[in-house]
Design a protein around this motif. Structure first.
Motif, PDB file in Angstrom:
ATOM      1  N   VAL A   1       0.868  -1.186   0.000  1.00 51.90           N
ATOM      2  CA  VAL A   1       0.000   0.000   0.000  1.00 51.90           C
ATOM      3  C   VAL A   1       0.901   1.231   0.000  1.00 51.90           C
TER       4      VAL A   1
ATOM      5  N   SER B   1       3.875   3.057   8.982  1.00 45.90           N
ATOM      6  CA  SER B   1       2.417   3.215   9.152  1.00 45.90           C
ATOM      7  C   SER B   1       2.085   4.172  10.287  1.00 45.90           C
TER       8      SER B   1
ATOM      9  N   ARG C   1      -0.745  -1.507   7.714  1.00 46.73           N
ATOM     10  CA  ARG C   1      -0.379  -2.137   8.990  1.00 46.73           C
ATOM     11  C   ARG C   1      -0.958  -3.545   9.089  1.00 46.73           C
TER      12      ARG C   1
ATOM     13  N   TYR D   1      -7.313   7.852   7.390  1.00 46.74           N
ATOM     14  CA  TYR D   1      -6.123   7.097   7.776  1.00 46.74           C
ATOM     15  C   TYR D   1      -6.135   5.657   7.269  1.00 46.74           C
ATOM     16  N   LEU D   2      -7.048   5.387   6.356  1.00 50.75           N
ATOM     17  CA  LEU D   2      -7.296   3.997   5.969  1.00 50.75           C
ATOM     18  C   LEU D   2      -6.099   3.334   5.286  1.00 50.75           C
ATOM     19  N   ASP D   3      -5.352   4.090   4.481  1.00 50.36           N
ATOM     20  CA  ASP D   3      -4.174   3.499   3.833  1.00 50.36           C
ATOM     21  C   ASP D   3      -3.201   2.948   4.874  1.00 50.36           C
ATOM     22  N   ASN D   4      -3.017   3.707   5.950  1.00 51.75           N
ATOM     23  CA  ASN D   4      -2.090   3.252   6.991  1.00 51.75           C
ATOM     24  C   ASN D   4      -2.622   2.016   7.715  1.00 51.75           C
ATOM     25  N   ILE D   5      -3.947   1.978   7.936  1.00 44.84           N
ATOM     26  CA  ILE D   5      -4.535   0.789   8.572  1.00 44.84           C
ATOM     27  C   ILE D   5      -4.318  -0.435   7.682  1.00 44.84           C
ATOM     28  N   LEU D   6      -4.643  -0.284   6.390  1.00 43.23           N
ATOM     29  CA  LEU D   6      -4.493  -1.407   5.457  1.00 43.23           C
ATOM     30  C   LEU D   6      -3.035  -1.855   5.390  1.00 43.23           C
TER      31      LEU D   6
ATOM     32  N   LEU E   1      -3.445   1.686  15.314  1.00 43.44           N
ATOM     33  CA  LEU E   1      -4.007   1.374  13.999  1.00 43.44           C
ATOM     34  C   LEU E   1      -4.693   0.018  13.946  1.00 43.44           C
TER      35      LEU E   1
ATOM     36  N   LEU F   1     -10.345   7.347  12.366  1.00 45.20           N
ATOM     37  CA  LEU F   1      -9.371   6.878  11.377  1.00 45.20           C
ATOM     38  C   LEU F   1      -9.969   6.670   9.977  1.00 45.20           C
TER      39      LEU F   1
ATOM     40  N   ALA G   1      -2.282   2.707  -5.906  1.00 40.41           N
ATOM     41  CA  ALA G   1      -1.551   1.675  -5.163  1.00 40.41           C
ATOM     42  C   ALA G   1      -2.110   1.509  -3.763  1.00 40.41           C
TER      43      ALA G   1
END
Lengths: 254, 254
Positions: free
Chosen positions: A116, A162, A139, A132-137, B84, B12, B121
């Motif tokens: 990601v 992340s 992580r 913040y969803l990109d960081n959750i995905l 997260l 988040l 991405a």
């Protein structure tokens, strides 16, 4: 405290936040966090109600002057009509919460490389937004045994982990991915270390990140050793120097 | 209804939503929307509580069986601990709201090209997630006189508008940016038109988008003519055919 179901922070991720370490009732580098919060809402096109934020932070701090805490300030654009366009005169929602924290960790954090990527072509990845969803995905997809990931930006350059910024130790000292490459969160610890001359911005490549000693930084963990899978061992004593520089700023600044 | 301040949807952007057109108490293409909602939470790693969603939708619909409405279903991962990583056993939050809507617009929508790109991405741009900030920023930066924007993905290919999918009319018929290029929201109208053979996926370039007649689609507006600044005039009668195909599906499907 509860949130209205038509708050744009909830419906569209239309807001920003800060997390701050509190030691014995004192929020570290608080004025810098407030400044970044204001810059972030300015990027979104509205003014953060700083007076209200300060007063809610004071109220939260009054509840405990002992030990370590993590303080979160959230500012959303408030409620609005249907659709993407915000109201002309937004009434931001301010939330402040505090929860107990421990001593800063100094164990080595193992990280894998995330698929990601951080969007290098949007201002939303240059502020601490609610989206913040990109960081959750990223992580969630950490390899087994890893507690963090290194995220590239969409141009393929290492950008962040992340939960914070990344640092690499070169023969010429510590470097961190340059803000201008896109997708870089302007972290407060990162900002302090750059200002004090301990870290400089550079266009770090993935190949370099794979062979250099790494660290991650954020306001809660401070500076922590980071080891990429198949990567180089962290340089613990060099990290110790960054930690001391950070602590000096945390002690001396409001 | 109110939301807890520690809901991950708010803190988040950890959740998804659907917007559905309701005509005389009937939510159009409802089962497709439910399916997409389930797929989206699956991408995030949790199961949407479909029974609860259905029951809340029924309750909302019971309040009005006249005229046109827009119905929004929001499902967040619910409350969670700091950090997260989601809880192992999330208790999703379900919100359903309905607001009056008018007839579908058929006026030409003027659009400029946005500098904010859609992340090719990350899975987050392939679901209708709460992390909608890129679209807000893009919409805010629309040129004067424009009510929408065309967003490229981070690889430079036209992807979506700020509120839906884009369609272009070639000599071989209608095309839409292929899902596989990344950053493409799998819209329900888009899905229907592809399934029924009226639109096919292609790797549309920006140069093509500039010289071809365009349209935008989403569940609320249906199919609507789109004109890029300095771009080609829309093909109104060809759009009329898509609208008829859409309406046929909306009438015949649950």
């Amino acid at each position: 405290v509860s949130i209205r179901p038509d708050d744009r922070g909830l419906l569209l991720g239309d807001g920003v936040f800060e997390t701050i370490r509190v030691e014995q009732g004192r929020p570290l580098l608080f004025e810098r966090h407030l400044r970044r919060l204001s810059n972030a809402t300015e990027t979104l096109g509205f003014a953060a109600p700083i007076k209200e934020v300060r007063s809610k932070v004071r109220a939260a701090l009054a509840e405990s002057s002992d030990g370590f805490h993590s303080l979160r300030m959230t500012v959303t654009r408030g409620v609005g009509p249907r659709g993407l366009l915000p109201p002309d005169n937004p009434q931001p929602t301010v939330l402040v919460s505090m929860s107990p924290a421990g001593a800063r960790p100094n164990a080595v954090v193992h990280a894998s490389l995330s698929g990601v990527r951080r969007n290098a072509a949007s201002p939303s990845t240059q502020i601490k937004s609610l989206a913040y969803l990109d960081n959750i995905l990223a992580r969630q997809q950490a390899a087994p045994g890893c507690e963090d990931v290194i995220m590239l930006n969409t141009d393929g350059f290492p950008a962040c982990t992340s939960i914070g910024n990344m640092l690499a130790l070169t023969n010429q000292g510590w470097v961190t991915p340059a803000f201008e490459i896109g997708g870089i969160l302007p972290g407060i610890v990162r900002e302090v270390l750059i200002e004090k001359g301990h870290v400089r911005e550079t266009r770090l490549t993935l190949a370099e990140a794979r062979r250099l000693p790494l660290a991650r930084s954020n306001s809660l963990v401070g500076v922590q050793p980071l080891k990429l899978v198949d990567g180089c061992d962290p340089a613990l004593s060099a990290i110790e120097q960054l930690t001391k520089a950070l602590q000096a700023a945390e002690r001396s600044e409001p």
